[in-house]
Design an enzyme around this catalytic site. Structure first.
Site, PDB file in Angstrom:
ATOM      1  N   HIS A 266       0.812  -1.294   0.012  1.00 41.39           N
ATOM      2  CA  HIS A 266      -0.003  -0.102   0.091  1.00 41.39           C
ATOM      3  C   HIS A 266       0.829   1.236   0.002  1.00 41.39           C
ATOM      4  O   HIS A 266       0.818   2.187  -0.745  1.00 41.39           O
ATOM      5  CB  HIS A 266      -0.886  -0.064   1.265  1.00 41.39           C
ATOM      6  CG  HIS A 266      -1.914   1.137   1.577  1.00 41.39           C
ATOM      7  ND1 HIS A 266      -3.183   1.075   0.922  1.00 41.39           N
ATOM      8  CD2 HIS A 266      -1.650   2.467   1.762  1.00 41.39           C
ATOM      9  CE1 HIS A 266      -3.542   2.310   1.003  1.00 41.39           C
ATOM     10  NE2 HIS A 266      -2.860   3.087   1.712  1.00 41.39           N
ATOM     11  N   GLU A 267       1.568   1.333   0.993  1.00 41.96           N
ATOM     12  CA  GLU A 267       2.644   2.588   0.891  1.00 41.96           C
ATOM     13  C   GLU A 267       3.303   2.679  -0.203  1.00 41.96           C
ATOM     14  O   GLU A 267       3.679   3.806  -0.631  1.00 41.96           O
ATOM     15  CB  GLU A 267       3.350   2.376   2.332  1.00 41.96           C
ATOM     16  CG  GLU A 267       2.567   2.474   3.729  1.00 41.96           C
ATOM     17  CD  GLU A 267       1.527   3.650   3.623  1.00 41.96           C
ATOM     18  OE1 GLU A 267       1.374   4.568   3.146  1.00 41.96           O
ATOM     19  OE2 GLU A 267       0.502   3.071   4.461  1.00 41.96           O
ATOM     20  N   HIS A 270       1.590   4.438  -2.642  1.00 47.16           N
ATOM     21  CA  HIS A 270       1.659   5.739  -2.674  1.00 47.16           C
ATOM     22  C   HIS A 270       2.959   6.551  -2.886  1.00 47.16           C
ATOM     23  O   HIS A 270       3.023   7.594  -3.582  1.00 47.16           O
ATOM     24  CB  HIS A 270       1.464   6.317  -1.267  1.00 47.16           C
ATOM     25  CG  HIS A 270       0.185   6.266  -0.644  1.00 47.16           C
ATOM     26  ND1 HIS A 270      -1.021   6.771  -1.405  1.00 47.16           N
ATOM     27  CD2 HIS A 270      -0.414   5.468   0.619  1.00 47.16           C
ATOM     28  CE1 HIS A 270      -1.911   6.583  -0.530  1.00 47.16           C
ATOM     29  NE2 HIS A 270      -1.813   5.787   0.381  1.00 47.16           N
ATOM     30  N   GLU A 296      -4.897   7.651  -2.711  1.00 41.55           N
ATOM     31  CA  GLU A 296      -5.113   6.514  -2.340  1.00 41.55           C
ATOM     32  C   GLU A 296      -5.471   5.408  -3.689  1.00 41.55           C
ATOM     33  O   GLU A 296      -5.382   3.998  -3.574  1.00 41.55           O
ATOM     34  CB  GLU A 296      -6.492   6.609  -1.674  1.00 41.55           C
ATOM     35  CG  GLU A 296      -6.921   5.325  -0.731  1.00 41.55           C
ATOM     36  CD  GLU A 296      -5.786   5.198   0.477  1.00 41.55           C
ATOM     37  OE1 GLU A 296      -4.936   6.036   0.422  1.00 41.55           O
ATOM     38  OE2 GLU A 296      -6.090   4.108   1.004  1.00 41.55           O
TER      39      GLU A 296
HETATM   40 ZN    ZN Z   1      -3.408   5.115   1.693  1.00 35.34          ZN
END
Ligand code: ZN
Length: 503
Positions: A266-267, A270, A296
């Site tokens: 997830h990170e 980003h 996101e």
């Molecule tokens: Zn996030």
């Protein structure tokens, strides 16, 4: 009057200083969450306040806003990036300029005390301890909305900070049909009689091996460790400290693989967005994501559309099993795929699966809108929360700690922020569908661990643009159509229909 190129030069020089001040503050904040000794907290608070004040002073300096006036009047090509740069700079400067100093200070003070009250209220399961603080925060957020919004809808003024161009009405138009579909799918899964187990993910996972797997996974996706690093924090995040330094954090649980592995994906999503901004936008107002929703979408795409997909695990499972021979030695890829996609209505947003996640968000969106507008009294929040959980997720929180006290957002003044999580899911599926259309070999590439084509598509259609386009235009350019929840619903129905044997 100076000629335009001279004004642009002066503007870019000032924008670069503003960017450096923000980067320095971000580095201090990263350090605070990772390596800062605890005794340094008070001094660090002062250093951050100093940088913030320096930046605020420059943003609202008439010399700077005068440059913006001059450039806005100079007839810059509306299709060019200089025009976009001035638009984004104006947005930031006018928000900063319209907020009275008294309100900024009161918000800082009040959210500091609300945060403490919230933590105590949550640990003792006593909403009454938090209620007066929340009411006070909401009153200040109404003042903020009136100050920055110039008389429009209050919620829209707050939302605009996170999702430029979106309104409560535009969100509701997207979320209403989505809600029906997701409630129906969740009910169908609950009624399917199929139970998937995630027990295999809750065995012994040594932290050292987890760290190696997380680093290898992020690197395989295309996260550039020469311009980033992975550290440990209680609440993981990604943070861009200038163009060539975008850092990520994670947290390890020896008895549960998901937080570190899927959190890192997830990170990294980003961070790869920020690592992909066009070099000519570095140290300019365009070196930011287009919105939190678009940001996101990048994290969710890598975490879910890739990281929870069958093609990905068909390629990646042997290495995962080799890294954790004790936990996974006797398992196969199909059972791992089922385990990472287990669906169950649960109380806690941050632990929610793909099917129920957006419903957690829709609850919060409806409630914060009603709270801000005064249609819902703070004292009635717990009951309203539980009612919506019953009707959307089919479960009733047994306590406020597991209900309306679970998230920190409202305590720290983040009103209008939650919807960006759901937008991220919707946009991730719409972008992925467009990428799939453009890249016929996508599944085969993913299966063989080659993510360069997908990353290349995202780089040229999303990342390099930074905040040059408003989110709606970026989506239109990248996918050829308006934001549409159909892509996400189709994705969920296809994937979970097969996993749960639905017609
Ligand atoms: Zn996030």
């Amino acid at each position: 009057m100076r000629d335009v190129s001279e004004a642009l030069r002066a503007f870019r020089a000032e924008a670069a200083i503003l960017s450096d001040l923000a980067a320095a503050a971000d580095l201090l904040s990263w350090d605070q969450d990772t390596y800062m000794p605890p005794g340094a907290a008070a001094g660090r608070g002062e250093q951050e306040a100093t940088l913030h004040a320096l930046r605020h002073g420059r943003l609202t300096d008439p010399a700077y806003t005068g440059l913006l006036d001059e450039l806005e009047a100079s007839g810059l090509d509306p299709a060019g990036s200089d025009h976009a740069m001035v638009r984004v700079a104006r947005r930031t400067a006018s928000r900063a300029g319209r907020m009275p100093r008294r309100l900024v200070e009161e918000l800082a003070r009040r959210t500091a005390s609300a945060r403490v009250a919230w933590a105590k209220a949550r640990s003792e399961d006593r909403f009454d301890l938090f209620a007066p603080e929340l009411a006070a925060v909401l009153e200040l957020k109404r003042e903020e909305a009136d100050a920055v919004g110039g008389g429009g809808q209050r919620y829209d003024a707050l939302l605009d900070e996170y999702e430029p161009g979106a309104t409560a009405a535009s969100l509701a138009a997207v979320f209403e049909p989505l809600k029906e579909e997701q409630v129906a799918l969740l009910a169908a899964i609950a009624g399917s009689g199929v139970q998937l187990s995630d027990e295999m993910l809750r065995r012994a996972y040594p932290v050292d091996a987890q760290r190696r797997v997380c680093e290898a996974t992020a690197a395989s996706f295309g996260y550039d460790f020469r311009r980033g690093r992975l550290d440990v924090t209680a609440h993981p995040f990604a943070i861009g400290i200038g163009a060539d330094d975008v850092r990520i954090t994670t947290r390890y649980d020896e008895r549960f693989l998901n937080p570190a592995l899927f959190g890192t994906m997830h990170e990294a999503g980003h961070a790869m967005y920020e690592q992909g901004f066009a070099p000519e936008f570095h140290r300019t107002p365009l070196a930011h994501g287009a919105s939190l929703g678009i940001h996101e979408s990048q994290s969710r795409l890598w975490e879910n559309l890739i990281g929870r997909s069958l093609p990905y695990w068909e390629g990646a499972f042997p290495a995962l099993r080799a890294a954790f021979p004790e936990a996974l030695g006797g398992e196969d890829v199909e059972s791992l795929y089922a385990a990472v996609n287990r669906v169950e209505s649960s109380l806690i947003r941050v632990e929610a699966d793909e099917v129920s996640y957006n419903l957690h968000i829709l609850v919060r969106f409806e409630l914060e809108l009603a709270l801000l507008n005064g249609d819902l009294a703070v004292k009635d929040l717990p009951a309203a929360w539980n009612d919506l959980y019953r009707s959307y997720l089919g479960i009733t929180p047994p306590s406020d700690a597991l209900g309306c006290l679970q998230d920190i957002h409202w305590a720290v003044g983040l009103v209008g922020y939650f919807p960006t999580y759901a937008l991220g899911n919707l946009v991730s599926a719409q972008l992925f569908a467009a990428a799939r259309g453009a890249l016929p070999e996508l599944d085969a590439d993913v299966r063989s661990g080659d993510f360069a084509t997908l990353l290349g598509w995202l780089r040229s259609n999303v990342h390099r643009h930074g905040s040059r386009y408003l989110p709606a235009e970026l989506i239109r350019r990248a996918t050829g159509s308006e934001l549409d929840s159909r892509h996400y619903v189709d994705y969920l129905k296809g994937k979970y229909g097969a996993l749960y044997g639905l017609a």
